[in-house]
Design a protein around this motif. Structure first.
Motif, PDB file in Angstrom:
ATOM      1  N   THR A 159       0.831  -1.203   0.000  1.00 25.63           N
ATOM      2  CA  THR A 159       0.000   0.000   0.000  1.00 25.63           C
ATOM      3  C   THR A 159       0.864   1.250   0.000  1.00 25.63           C
ATOM      4  N   LEU A 160       1.914   1.239   0.816  1.00 24.02           N
ATOM      5  CA  LEU A 160       2.852   2.366   0.836  1.00 24.02           C
ATOM      6  C   LEU A 160       3.560   2.498  -0.504  1.00 24.02           C
ATOM      7  N   VAL A 161       4.008   1.371  -1.056  1.00 23.40           N
ATOM      8  CA  VAL A 161       4.742   1.386  -2.315  1.00 23.40           C
ATOM      9  C   VAL A 161       3.927   2.026  -3.431  1.00 23.40           C
ATOM     10  N   VAL A 162       2.682   1.589  -3.610  1.00 26.48           N
ATOM     11  CA  VAL A 162       1.899   2.127  -4.727  1.00 26.48           C
ATOM     12  C   VAL A 162       1.565   3.604  -4.508  1.00 26.48           C
ATOM     13  N   SER A 163       1.406   4.017  -3.261  1.00 19.73           N
ATOM     14  CA  SER A 163       1.147   5.437  -2.992  1.00 19.73           C
ATOM     15  C   SER A 163       2.361   6.288  -3.360  1.00 19.73           C
ATOM     16  N   VAL A 164       3.548   5.800  -3.001  1.00 14.74           N
ATOM     17  CA  VAL A 164       4.767   6.551  -3.295  1.00 14.74           C
ATOM     18  C   VAL A 164       5.028   6.603  -4.798  1.00 14.74           C
ATOM     19  N   ILE A 165       4.883   5.481  -5.492  1.00 18.21           N
ATOM     20  CA  ILE A 165       5.174   5.508  -6.925  1.00 18.21           C
ATOM     21  C   ILE A 165       4.132   6.326  -7.682  1.00 18.21           C
ATOM     22  N   ASP A 166       2.897   6.370  -7.186  1.00  9.86           N
ATOM     23  CA  ASP A 166       1.903   7.283  -7.758  1.00  9.86           C
ATOM     24  C   ASP A 166       2.413   8.716  -7.668  1.00  9.86           C
TER      25      ASP A 166
END
Length: 253
Positions: free
Chosen positions: A126-133
């Motif tokens: 969840t953190l990963v996809v938020s950051v890459i967004d």
């Protein structure tokens, strides 16, 4: 990601790195929404490697060749040492620090191990996809080759959830399930459109023919339940509508 976003990235930055960045981004998001949280974090690491190289390319005119070992610590220090007058703080500080978090999750957390019997993969992904967004939106914002309004629309669309149950064919979003009611079909399409919503003419084109005659009534019913909001000829999904899509399990094909 929309075709316009693809074109902006490929036109603004090194073509090879843009392709790597886009491929890793889309694979990370696809795995996340299909429940492949460990794989999403792995692809997040691949995204970071492309993004670090892209920052090298922007500031040095060259980058660590793909396939060679990437010294992310050195890249981060070199970026931080750049003059503020020459490069934005986003390039010098914000993006590198954001990438470091994702890269460390992939490397240090191993994206596979249990911590005290508790699986961290969901929270990590969840953190990963938020950051890459956020990082992807920054690259689009910094491109400067579109009008502010167009850039804003692309960024808003980028950070809106994309769902596997929809496959895009050009500008046509096809729902990959034939078992849905008209209300579910409309909600999925509006979920896909996010904050921009969809015009009545668009929804009429996108839904199956047998649902078109009663589409207005379907949308009025959804609005009466506070699942959508209609203004002029545009319908926008509400938070309650988004929650209904997620809780009914309508995201998967």
């Amino acid at each position: 990601m929309s075709n316009n976003a693809h074109e902006i990235l490929r036109s603004s930055y090194d073509l090879t790195l843009s392709k790597e960045l886009i491929a890793a981004y889309e694979e990370a998001k696809r795995n996340f929404y299909l429940g492949g949280h460990r794989l999403s974090a792995v692809e997040g690491g691949r995204f970071c490697e492309a993004a670090y190289r892209l920052l090298e390319s922007l500031t040095k005119g060259s980058f660590t060749p793909i396939g060679d070992s990437l010294n992310t610590e050195k890249v981060t220090k070199d970026l931080a040492a750049l003059k503020a007058a020459d490069y934005s703080k986003s390039i010098r500080v914000y993006i590198p620090r954001a990438l470091r978090v994702v890269y460390d999750i992939r490397n240090s957390r191993d994206a596979a191990h249990l911590a005290d019997g508790i699986d961290p993969n969901v929270q990590d992904a969840t953190l990963v996809v938020s950051v890459i967004d956020w990082v992807m939106a920054e690259f689009i914002r910094m491109s400067g080759i579109e009008t502010p309004d167009n850039i804003q629309a692309l960024i808003n669309g980028l950070v809106t959830r994309k769902i596997p149950v929809i496959q895009e064919f050009g500008s046509f979003p096809k729902v990959l399930r034939a078992d849905l009611k008209a209300s579910e079909m409309a909600l999925i399409l509006l979920y896909h459109c996010g904050a921009r919503g969809a015009r009545s003419s668009e929804l009429t084109e996108w839904v199956p023919k047998q649902m078109r005659n009663n589409l207005r009534r379907t949308l009025r019913t959804l609005e009466s339940k506070a699942l959508v909001h209609q203004v002029n000829q545009t319908t926008i999904i509400t938070y309650a509508g988004q929650k209904a899509v997620e809780e009914k399990g309508l995201l998967d094909p």
